[in-house]
Scaffold this motif. Sequence first.
Motif, short mmCIF file in Angstrom:
data_model
loop_
_atom_site.label_atom_id
_atom_site.label_comp_id
_atom_site.label_asym_id
_atom_site.label_seq_id
_atom_site.Cartn_x
_atom_site.Cartn_y
_atom_site.Cartn_z
N ASP A 181 0.87 -1.18 0.00
CA ASP A 181 0.00 0.00 0.00
C ASP A 181 0.90 1.23 0.00
OD1 ASP A 181 -1.66 2.16 0.55
OD2 ASP A 181 -2.92 1.04 1.95
N LEU A 182 1.21 1.69 -1.22
CA LEU A 182 2.21 2.75 -1.38
C LEU A 182 1.80 4.02 -0.65
CD1 LEU A 182 4.84 3.69 -2.74
CD2 LEU A 182 3.48 4.32 -4.75
N GLU A 183 0.54 4.38 -0.75
CA GLU A 183 0.10 5.65 -0.15
C GLU A 183 0.22 5.60 1.37
OE1 GLU A 183 -1.49 4.09 -2.70
OE2 GLU A 183 -0.84 5.56 -4.20
N ALA A 202 9.58 13.14 1.32
CA ALA A 202 9.48 12.75 -0.09
C ALA A 202 10.18 13.79 -0.96
CB ALA A 202 8.02 12.60 -0.49
N VAL A 203 11.07 13.34 -1.83
CA VAL A 203 11.80 14.27 -2.71
C VAL A 203 11.51 14.03 -4.18
CG1 VAL A 203 13.71 14.84 -1.19
CG2 VAL A 203 13.86 12.78 -2.59
N ALA A 204 10.96 12.88 -4.52
CA ALA A 204 10.67 12.58 -5.93
C ALA A 204 9.64 11.46 -5.95
CB ALA A 204 11.94 12.16 -6.67
N ARG A 205 8.91 11.39 -7.04
CA ARG A 205 7.93 10.30 -7.16
C ARG A 205 7.65 10.00 -8.61
NH1 ARG A 205 3.96 10.73 -3.81
NH2 ARG A 205 4.83 12.43 -2.61
N HIS A 235 18.20 10.28 -1.72
CA HIS A 235 17.18 9.52 -0.99
C HIS A 235 17.85 8.35 -0.29
CE1 HIS A 235 17.16 7.43 -4.95
NE2 HIS A 235 16.92 6.35 -4.23
N ILE A 236 17.20 7.93 0.79
CA ILE A 236 17.74 6.79 1.53
C ILE A 236 16.75 5.62 1.53
CG2 ILE A 236 19.23 8.22 2.97
CD1 ILE A 236 17.25 7.88 5.29
N LEU A 237 15.51 5.90 1.15
CA LEU A 237 14.49 4.85 1.08
C LEU A 237 13.66 5.09 -0.17
CD1 LEU A 237 13.02 2.45 2.54
CD2 LEU A 237 11.53 4.18 3.59
N ALA A 238 13.49 4.03 -0.98
CA ALA A 238 12.59 4.10 -2.14
C ALA A 238 11.48 3.09 -1.90
CB ALA A 238 13.35 3.78 -3.42
N PRO A 273 15.23 8.86 -10.06
CA PRO A 273 15.67 10.05 -9.33
C PRO A 273 16.93 9.78 -8.51
CG PRO A 273 13.29 9.81 -9.15
CD PRO A 273 13.79 8.58 -9.85
N GLY A 274 17.80 10.80 -8.47
CA GLY A 274 19.08 10.64 -7.78
C GLY A 274 20.21 10.49 -8.77
N GLY A 275 19.90 9.85 -9.93
CA GLY A 275 20.84 9.77 -11.04
C GLY A 275 22.15 9.08 -10.72
N GLY A 276 23.18 9.46 -11.49
CA GLY A 276 24.50 8.88 -11.36
C GLY A 276 24.73 7.76 -12.35
#
Length: 299
Positions: A18-20, A34-37, A52-55, A101-104
Amino acid sequence: MPASPAGQLRSIAIGVTDLESAERFYTSTWRLEAVARSADAVYLRGGGGFHHILALHRSRQPEVRNVTFSVASEADLDAIAARAVGAGGRLLATKHEVVEPGGGVAVTVQDPQGRVLRFVHGDQRLAPQADSDAPSRITHVVFNSADVALAQRFFEEGLGFQLSDRTRIMAFMRCNSDHHSIALADSDADTLNHVAFVMPDLDAVMRGAGRMSDAGWPIEWGVGRHGPGNNVFSYFVGPDDFVIEYTADVLQVDDSYRVGGPSDWTWPPGRFDQWGVSKPPSERIKQAQKKIRFADYQA
Ligand SMILES: [Fe+2]
């Protein structure tokens, strides 16, 4: 210390049913941001500088998708790809630009027991935040292993980790000055044991425990102070039964650290932490810390 190419533990990507509601929990109670979605994922930062530290990924079942390390150079990515394969791992993705998100730039490997480990260089950094109640970063992930000696050998030979301590049931492995970034627990299956989030200090751990309790998430083990690593701990069973830990005061070590063995880390009967205040882990946490599996690799 001979630097491990693995660098720093950055993030874990998990599947949640349940993502929400998971996002609500990890932002309002656990205190990430939350920084990106995308349509099916949310990326959450801590107070430290990692993007981010948790996805959180929408998923049919709770699962671990990957554990990601941030490495110092692109040459370290090449070294990891070569060493990991030489040590019995599989190269799941050769060096490529990360699209999420976060890239690299990243390489992804799978260890001999199926864990998906991603190594990224040049990922985005954010300005650290001065939030005295937010976890700053993840300091360790503990994996259960049906063959700890095999897993330990892979982390040493394939990724340059060093053993910090070996207790009767766990191998604590480091890749930088944190006493451990990975620990391997003797078990009957190769599952996730828990994820530890660093709080700014002991008071923040205690306030976090109070916040969790207010929101209906009781302490399942702790509060106490561990032997190996010397860190303060308070464990909870979060959404989808992921075991999550607030911790602080993680021991910083260098090459002068003497590797401890099982006889160095034996508590008297009925004792579970250095202080002697922690009750034993609850039955609920003992079940939860065995059941989350790694997902099959998804690029
Ligand atoms: Fe822990």
